[in-house]
Design a protein around this motif. Structure first.
Motif, PDB file in Angstrom:
ATOM      1  N   SER A 155      46.976  29.295  34.370  1.00 26.94           N
ATOM      2  CA  SER A 155      46.031  30.282  33.832  1.00 26.94           C
ATOM      3  C   SER A 155      45.513  31.216  34.923  1.00 26.94           C
ATOM      4  CB  SER A 155      44.867  29.569  33.143  1.00 26.94           C
ATOM      5  OG  SER A 155      43.904  30.503  32.698  1.00 26.94           O
ATOM      6  N   GLN A 159      46.568  35.180  35.454  1.00 23.12           N
ATOM      7  CA  GLN A 159      45.512  36.192  35.379  1.00 23.12           C
ATOM      8  C   GLN A 159      45.635  37.201  36.513  1.00 23.12           C
ATOM      9  OE1 GLN A 159      41.536  34.612  34.942  1.00 23.12           O
ATOM     10  NE2 GLN A 159      40.568  36.536  35.507  1.00 23.12           N
ATOM     11  N   ASP A 163      46.950  41.110  36.109  1.00 20.71           N
ATOM     12  CA  ASP A 163      45.950  42.112  36.489  1.00 20.71           C
ATOM     13  C   ASP A 163      46.194  42.517  37.940  1.00 20.71           C
ATOM     14  OD1 ASP A 163      43.779  43.765  36.620  1.00 20.71           O
ATOM     15  OD2 ASP A 163      42.284  42.170  36.533  1.00 20.71           O
TER      16      ASP A 163
END
Length: 250
Positions: A155, A159, A163
């Motif tokens: 996770s 992320q 991004d």
């Protein structure tokens, strides 16, 4: 400082390995090779009980791979060799039988995040924000993502990989498990890093070696895995998308 280097200093059973490049500690293949070899040799040196891994200067810890070398890649074989540089450093850190403390004084990008993640215990200043920028240029953090995923989970890794424009601050990295501690100043960071290393030297070296094997269990295939990941990046860097993007960055 204007010349790139990798150097090692040994004192009181602590080896401090330091790398530097004048372009924000971005690392060309030659320096990555020296860094991997220095870590490997330190692991075999009986005088050394603990390793501190740091970069020179008081700003960027590591800006990732050398952009100059990246834009010069013209074939898949060269691309694979280029992207294997950080793979070799990560694998040297993984295989080293000594605990490695990462001292992260400033921003770290791409491959630098992989180096931080491969440290057994990582300490940072509040300036040590992180970013995975690879998708911005049409490739991805394929080589370093196993090390990062191992530390902060799928996770967290996904992320920051998705991004790719954003720096995530040091406290975010601490909350995710990349950093063990975050300090207000580089001076406090250095004091705490040395204190930790000095204390670890009082431990049984054999016990630490066995613990490190446990910490890295399930990673025995990384020689092959990271080589495969380097080949993916080496292929993608030749794509029209990436070539055009690199021209704009240049």
């Amino acid at each position: 400082m204007t010349e790139a280097y990798v150097k090692q200093h040994i004192e009181n059973n602590i080896a401090t390995i330091e790398f530097f490049h004048p372009e924000q500690n971005s690392l060309p293949g030659e320096i990555l090779g020296k860094l991997a070899a220095t870590i490997e040799a330190a692991g075999k040196n009986d005088e050394i009980k603990i390793i501190i891994l740091k970069s020179g200067g008081d700003r960027t810890f590591c800006a990732g791979a050398s952009f100059g070398e990246l834009i010069s890649i013209n074939d898949a074989a060269t691309g694979k060799v280029f992207f294997s540089g950080f793979a070799n450093v990560i694998n040297a850190m993984r295989k080293c039988p000594k605990f490695i403390i990462g001292r992260i004084q400033g921003k770290t990008v791409g491959g630098g995040v992989g180096i931080a993640a491969a440290a057994d215990y990582c300490m940072a200043s509040k300036f040590a924000s992180i970013k995975l920028s690879e998708l911005n240029v049409g490739i991805g953090p394929f080589v370093v993502s196993p090390a990062i995923e191992r530390k902060i989970g799928v996770s967290g890794m996904s992320q920051i990989a998705i991004d790719a424009n954003t720096f995530y601050d040091a406290n975010w990295a601490k909350d995710k498990g990349l950093y063990a501690n975050v300090f207000e100043s580089i001076e406090e960071l250095d004091q705490a890093t040395l204190a930790m290393a000095t204390h670890l030297c009082t431990y049984n070296p054999e016990a630490m070696m066995e613990m490190k094997k446990i910490f890295w269990r399930g990673c025995d295939n990384w020689d092959e895995l990271l080589e495969e990941r380097a080949a993916i990046s080496g292929r993608l860097v030749l794509s029209d998308f990436t070539k055009e993007t690199l021209k704009r960055f240049k």
